[in-house]
Write a protein that holds these residues in place. Structure first.
Motif, PDB file in Angstrom:
ATOM      1  N   ASP B 289       0.943  -1.109  -0.064  1.00 28.23           N
ATOM      2  CA  ASP B 289      -0.066  -0.047  -0.021  1.00 28.23           C
ATOM      3  C   ASP B 289       1.038   1.337   0.068  1.00 28.23           C
ATOM      4  O   ASP B 289       1.469   1.759   1.106  1.00 28.23           O
ATOM      5  N   PRO B 290       1.214   1.757  -1.231  1.00 27.36           N
ATOM      6  CA  PRO B 290       2.073   2.995  -0.966  1.00 27.36           C
ATOM      7  C   PRO B 290       1.599   4.118  -0.209  1.00 27.36           C
ATOM      8  O   PRO B 290       2.541   4.976   0.356  1.00 27.36           O
ATOM      9  N   SER B 291       0.429   4.147  -0.077  1.00 27.68           N
ATOM     10  CA  SER B 291       0.169   5.417   1.063  1.00 27.68           C
ATOM     11  C   SER B 291       0.613   5.099   2.176  1.00 27.68           C
ATOM     12  O   SER B 291       0.596   6.137   3.214  1.00 27.68           O
ATOM     13  N   GLN B 292       0.857   3.955   2.732  1.00 25.33           N
ATOM     14  CA  GLN B 292       1.458   3.824   4.192  1.00 25.33           C
ATOM     15  C   GLN B 292       2.994   3.496   4.008  1.00 25.33           C
ATOM     16  O   GLN B 292       3.584   3.052   5.010  1.00 25.33           O
ATOM     17  N   ASP B 293       3.563   3.543   2.795  1.00 28.44           N
ATOM     18  CA  ASP B 293       4.921   3.267   2.833  1.00 28.44           C
ATOM     19  C   ASP B 293       5.898   4.510   3.282  1.00 28.44           C
ATOM     20  O   ASP B 293       5.343   5.571   3.422  1.00 28.44           O
ATOM     21  N   VAL B 294       7.351   4.067   3.507  1.00 29.75           N
ATOM     22  CA  VAL B 294       8.034   5.223   3.793  1.00 29.75           C
ATOM     23  C   VAL B 294       9.056   5.570   2.680  1.00 29.75           C
ATOM     24  O   VAL B 294       9.522   4.542   2.306  1.00 29.75           O
ATOM     25  N   ARG B 295       8.903   6.404   1.871  1.00 30.43           N
ATOM     26  CA  ARG B 295       9.714   6.922   0.797  1.00 30.43           C
ATOM     27  C   ARG B 295       9.882   5.722  -0.322  1.00 30.43           C
ATOM     28  O   ARG B 295      11.037   5.327  -1.015  1.00 30.43           O
ATOM     29  N   ASP B 296       8.577   4.976  -0.413  1.00 34.15           N
ATOM     30  CA  ASP B 296       8.537   4.207  -1.573  1.00 34.15           C
ATOM     31  C   ASP B 296       9.420   3.073  -1.399  1.00 34.15           C
ATOM     32  O   ASP B 296       9.706   2.218  -2.543  1.00 34.15           O
ATOM     33  N   MET B 297      10.023   2.752   0.060  1.00 38.78           N
ATOM     34  CA  MET B 297      10.903   1.555   0.010  1.00 38.78           C
ATOM     35  C   MET B 297      10.316   0.288  -0.489  1.00 38.78           C
ATOM     36  O   MET B 297      11.246  -0.556  -1.164  1.00 38.78           O
ATOM     37  N   THR B 298       9.100  -0.030  -0.189  1.00 37.07           N
ATOM     38  CA  THR B 298       8.712  -1.242  -0.390  1.00 37.07           C
ATOM     39  C   THR B 298       8.199  -1.517  -1.950  1.00 37.07           C
ATOM     40  O   THR B 298       8.588  -2.614  -2.482  1.00 37.07           O
ATOM     41  N   SER B 299       8.029  -0.394  -2.757  1.00 41.88           N
ATOM     42  CA  SER B 299       7.782  -0.586  -4.013  1.00 41.88           C
ATOM     43  C   SER B 299       8.956  -0.481  -4.565  1.00 41.88           C
ATOM     44  O   SER B 299       9.351  -1.262  -5.761  1.00 41.88           O
ATOM     45  N   ARG B 300      10.157  -0.051  -4.086  1.00 42.76           N
ATOM     46  CA  ARG B 300      11.535  -0.200  -4.698  1.00 42.76           C
ATOM     47  C   ARG B 300      12.029  -1.434  -4.349  1.00 42.76           C
ATOM     48  O   ARG B 300      12.726  -2.078  -5.345  1.00 42.76           O
ATOM     49  N   LEU B 301      11.899  -2.319  -3.360  1.00 41.48           N
ATOM     50  CA  LEU B 301      12.188  -3.590  -3.253  1.00 41.48           C
ATOM     51  C   LEU B 301      11.432  -4.501  -4.253  1.00 41.48           C
ATOM     52  O   LEU B 301      12.002  -5.549  -4.799  1.00 41.48           O
ATOM     53  N   ALA B 302      10.075  -4.288  -4.428  1.00 39.71           N
ATOM     54  CA  ALA B 302       9.344  -5.071  -5.335  1.00 39.71           C
ATOM     55  C   ALA B 302       9.869  -4.562  -6.612  1.00 39.71           C
ATOM     56  O   ALA B 302      10.160  -5.707  -7.408  1.00 39.71           O
ATOM     57  N   ALA B 303      10.327  -3.758  -6.956  1.00 42.37           N
ATOM     58  CA  ALA B 303      11.025  -3.321  -8.323  1.00 42.37           C
ATOM     59  C   ALA B 303      12.468  -4.298  -8.558  1.00 42.37           C
ATOM     60  O   ALA B 303      12.593  -5.007  -9.415  1.00 42.37           O
TER      61      ALA B 303
END
Ligand SMILES: [Ca+2]
Ligand SMILES: [Ca+2]
Ligand SMILES: [Ca+2]
Ligand SMILES: [Ca+2]
Ligand SMILES: [Ca+2]
Ligand SMILES: [Ca+2]
Ligand SMILES: [Ca+2]
Ligand SMILES: [Ca+2]
Ligand SMILES: [Ca+2]
Ligand SMILES: [Ca+2]
Ligand SMILES: [Ca+2]
Ligand SMILES: [Ca+2]
Lengths: 313, 313, 313, 313, 313, 313
Positions: B289-303
């Motif tokens: 959930d990007p709205s709860q992420d810190v600096r898009d860390m989790t999306s970056r990890l997913a990438a």
């Protein structure tokens, strides 16, 4: 066994003996319990077009009631004895919006059948809750007039996405639950609606007041005139308060925030004005997403709106 | 007309002539276009038990691909020519989860029928998307083996809330789409599941590895052993990566975060290990959930997980 | 090949058939394409005295256009057919501000030479962009009058730091690109400027209106009087909107926020008033740093400013 | 006049008589003042390719020194008497990066000429500061060996954007200030660099250690081996610590964060190892943007890195 | 009166029939009610040297218990029947820390006198609560051994600021409530303490383990050895868990965060190890300030610590 | 030794030669130093009923003074030579509120005895500081009149929690330090106080103005009338500015924020009005918790309040 300080069933928050918090006047409903105002939570926001966690608002608004005391200095009256009867929150269905709408509708009906209270407050949730809510009031109380504070008409077509939070008044009008002339919309904004829906509003006879009207005439004369009119035409007046009618600086926690809306003072004074009329007996507050708010400002404003409605002061 | 610097159809972001960003290798699908890896967004999160804005993750993960280049120094290979064919996002239904599940299923089916790519990545959304997704792969490719990175079994009963994000593997098993012994779950945690579902997993023959197993044996031997086994038993291996299998310090943007999960390094190396096997041809990434992420860390990890899958390096 | 729901080149965001988002009216410029309004991004903020990420504002403002529809209810007109021709963003030079200024100037010149549009909007970046921008307009259109919404004069000396965001109007005046009496500054605040620059403004004949003037006389009569005057004295009127003229409660995303500025309503109504005059044909919006904003409020306000300029309603 | 509690020139923060904060050991340089370690701030980040407020890091790292005491329990030694001589921050030029580079270079040269300290710490700013900094050390101390903690090579071409934060080691190598074999890079990551720059590093003879090498061999043996080698080949060893070599979970405040990097413990122990060698006499710390950090974690880690360098414990 | 969905006294949160949340096993204490574990909140943080809102932690930790279920898969046991008896929070005195300490002490004494539970968990608040808490246990149970997870000794002098959160073990030792050799400190860090207090710890015979010891030997053997020793020397073992012993990446919500501490896994496994010994019968958890936390990570970790203590699994 | 750019004792922030920041006019008090305005920090907030980090406000407000210049354009006067004599912050006692109150009182007394300044500004801290502060002024200057901007009466009983931030004016009245008729309260709000305290205010003869009075009559006439009256009745007028009198949209950083308060403009103009009277010679600013603020807005507003008081412009 005796505890000097501990009390396992009570909050340990500081208590001033002379202060009653509004939150302290809430009592859970139980058989035989009456009160001036009934409260119910409608934590439904899966019908929102934009993703929304507005379902968390009943919790945050109830909590914000602890930021306020029951004393009105302008009235020189303490409302500590005017208890709020809380019917709790309706459990929503995790994967079926239509099932949720049915649950909301039935639960409000069951609440109203008990006749435990004189007036009612519904806490959304998104604006989708107004359809099953107003429908329940119409079944119980007859002809309903609605004053809607909103930047948007909420009369979208039902084909593109079903009964979303953009459609409650379309549903109510199409099903004959309310009449167009009994719906008053205040705070509608340019660049926030569509031509087709403006025309629909006109065709249905909705009384629409743009923010430009409000800047020109002031919100209080408009509310006064319209609630007076409705008082002679309907059996029951229901206020539907979409918090995104308020300017984004004053209500930063709404999913659809924007500039150019009501100030907090305009909202509060207009609710008080509407609440003073005896037929005004129900209100919903919708479209607050606490996860997007700044320091629960918007929930705190909503709690203040509740007091303006409950205490008329 | 000539522009010295302007280019109305291109980003103005700084470009180093020797660097290719992974994001630059994405091309929208069009008729006749092939590629090694197909990409599809499944922005569905209204089936989440807890409120979730995971539907925004396909956008944030795609954007995070611009934080990475295509060059693997350990392989001494630049993957700049391995283009990602993007089929876009499936439009979800605003108010009907079951309609959304149908749309997801049908869209993946249609994507697979074209045979434009050899391997596929599905970006959720919540874990509910794995049911329609794996079903589509099963129809196309035969017996499916699944490796699931997750803190949770996701085999909840279907009665209490319908097809939520807690149920995808229950649905797949109940409908015979996959077999229990073809499902491997790694990273399951104590105090995050129920006895009934643990027993269900056992009865169905799911191969379950707790975090305690991983701390004891290491994740790589487990993955290696299980993917080898599956390679001899199934036609096609599908990785289902619930990012909440990762420790909350490393993946702060999941709705159901908690302590005691995988580190980023453990996740990345285990994906690479699984991807090295030729039958491993599909992967979904869910529960960000990007709205709860810190600096898009989790999306970056997913990438980064995507690169480990795509480039096996 | 046929997709029932997927469309690889289109957003999957919910679409109401009767609503056109302002963002949907944007078309990238291509040879032969005309439109009422041209749009260009000037993502330059390395000239800022205080560190600033205002270079990210063109992206955030464009995105905010998707929060608004094209329909003006007060005008009863839908502007869905008034397309915005987007010339894209000028690539800035990573390490040379003077090179960047040259790029901005040349790019605007090249845009204007095409004569594809009648009016233009420039999205900063910091206020440094107004110097190369207004210079380009002066070369093309002759004598330029400027209305500047700003808390600051922006006529700092050029010796202490070169052409920073505190100097654009100094540069324009010193080089004779505009005349002092053709520059109108509204919203200037006490304790936000220096005696030397106030005196400079007086000597040059700039028409300065302090916030105290605005509180006393109202912003609309001031704008009306000055745009009328300029209309008779200049060939072309350019609006330069520094968002820090707005109160920090209403525009929290400016690097140099402060209390005591315009409300959103005052800004919006005054832009509309100025835009109604036919010689008003260009506007820049500057000094929004999205990384410091609250829920993109300031970008959303800027998007609304664009509509007031484009649609004069 | 006598104040019982007030002291107009001293902080009123609580003071334990037995505790010395590291921040209390900082003394501003003045003529004749010596100390073991010299400190200088290089608040330059306008050379960053991505927008960055890393220029604010010298302030935040200095402040973080107040979170630590001077006592090493493992050494059973209190470093309260090892004062840090602070030369202040170099004022950067607001609009000229090349002027700023000259200022940084000249200021470090002037600092070193005084010979007031034995070792030096440079606080960036972005990594662009290492070029003028190492150049100054080379002029003063002869052949320089560099250990660079970084996810990136930082040997980009100088044509595409000038002397950005992606180029310092390219500049140093091209101008013969350091030799390739005297540059050791640890923590380089896949998908974070380009093939051309990897080849360049090879051609120049840079000793490159990928994160994969570190996971396999451990960071301490690598550091030990390389510092020993350099100790026999160079006159002076300079540590260049790009904080983005650390995993995003441990250093969330870097502009170019990513997963798969060093843990805090790996960074701290490897700095200590390198600092133990007598030729290790300078260190810079770069690429922290406090505005993007979480609770100043990354600045606090940087402060701890300083202690590992200063106290070798 | 009958409600189909509403239940005024129950949460409307989604309920899976097979899942018991740990939070559901909490029952308020009432006369005659027994349970394995007693819980009490000590919301006191005005004794903190640095400003702290740690007083809010009992609420946030209790809430975090709803993120966990009662089922241990590694034990194959569901602890749904092991209820937690909650004695509530001790009301603190708004302006008198010494009065608050008295209240905490007396309240714990009164709780213990009832003998309703076998083991106890105290939720701080800051570390100042351990002094009155351990004192109460000593009065009831005799010789107390303490294992303290902490970056700091907490044996500051009492003159400089009274009984702050830096002094609890000083107070306990000075007053003979515990003996030095019965106090074990694990996780103590360099640059976080003073020479005088290290010496004091040595003189008093405290068993101190630095992070360096833990990196070298591992936390589990240390805990095992020390709890075994204590088991033969004391009547009762009390765990005192200062969450700032955990690395800032894993426990971002502590007032005194820093790098180089325990990982979550190290903390959790070491608590479990200590809890397995039968004399380990009490635990406090302190120094979490929810207002500074990231997504309640630190409270969630604390809740997991509770389960490791309660369920020994 | 000569530094071209470095200055170890000076900030490296950009300096425009014609601009003086208000922060630059602050000089630490030393023997013999005089100035128009004396400044003292009272970083005390452990007396707050709700947890508060308002003790950090003196630092943040002083820092915010660097956002403003000394030039008043409406006065055409630069106040660069009106220096602020800073007496520093009073060290608070970590665990004793009563000791802290004594320290505050004694320190202000000692400051006043020196007679170094004509007027004084006290920076809280919470509102508890007004009791020891006003008491000190009364001892020095005789009969004191107070104008209090506040949403709350602050006359709570002293039994329930001692001398909290809810009691300062109770303490002052009970001890005869000020008289009821010499206390003017503006901005008091409904639902923020108790009946008992409203009655107490009436009995004591406090002049109370509700927000409703201000909306009706305007704040300026009220201030003018009351300061005129006080000027003839008292020796010295003290302004006590609780920032929570301001609306939450304009002062988001107060512990007790709420809707319906003053706008920034109303606050600023009313302070200026009161400051114009010669007997107005002291002001405190209280109840800002920087940790809860948005971009230091509330501290910036407080800094502007200081200028209105200091410069009367
Ligand atoms: Ca609505
Ligand atoms: Ca609305
Ligand atoms: Ca899952
Ligand atoms: Ca999961
Ligand atoms: Ca400007
Ligand atoms: Ca400005
Ligand atoms: Ca670097
Ligand atoms: Ca780097
Ligand atoms: Ca401690
Ligand atoms: Ca500690
Ligand atoms: Ca107050
Ligand atoms: Ca107050």
């Amino acid at each position: 066994m005796h505890f000097t300080y501990l009390n396992p069933t009570k909050s340990a928050v500081f208590k001033d003996r002379f202060v009653t918090k509004v939150g302290e006047t809430i009592v859970p409903f139980e058989k035989g319990r009456n009160g001036e105002v009934g409260l119910i939570g409608l934590p439904s926001s899966k019908s929102s077009i934009s993703l929304s966690m507005a379902a968390n608002a009943p919790e945050s608004i109830r909590k914000a009631l602890n930021s306020f005391s029951t004393y009105s200095a302008t009235m020189q009256h303490d409302f500590r004895d005017e208890r709020i009867v809380d019917f709790g929150d309706v459990p929503i269905h995790p994967t079926s919006v239509s099932d949720t709408i049915d649950r909301l509708h039935l639960s409000i009906q069951e609440m109203l059948q008990i006749d435990a209270c004189n007036r009612y407050i519904m806490l959304g949730g998104d604006h989708g809750i107004s359809y099953p809510s107003i429908h329940a009031f119409q079944k119980k109380y007859g002809t309903i007039g609605v004053i809607q504070w909103d930047a948007h008409h909420d009369v979208r077509n039902l084909e593109d996405g079903g009964r979303t939070n953009g459609t409650p008044f379309r549903s109510l009008l199409e099903e004959g639950i309310i009449k167009g002339e009994h719906l008053v919309q205040v705070g509608i904004r340019n660049y926030s609606n569509a031509e087709a829906y403006d025309q629909y509003a006109n065709e249905k006879g909705i009384h629409v007041y743009m923010m430009e009207d409000i800047e020109e005439k002031g919100i209080l004369p408009i509310i006064e005139k319209e609630v007076e009119r409705l008082s002679s035409e309907v059996d029951f007046i229901y206020l539907s308060v979409d918090m995104d009618s308020v300017d984004q600086a004053h209500a930063p926690g709404c999913p659809a925030i924007g500039p150019g809306g009501f100030t907090s003072r305009e909202l509060l004074s207009s609710i008080k004005k509407a609440a003073e009329f005896p037929k005004t007996r129900a209100m919903d507050i919708v479209e607050i997403d606490p996860s997007q708010d700044v320091r629960d400002m918007t929930s705190r404003l909503a709690a203040h709106v509740m007091m303006k409605f409950m205490y008329k002061a």
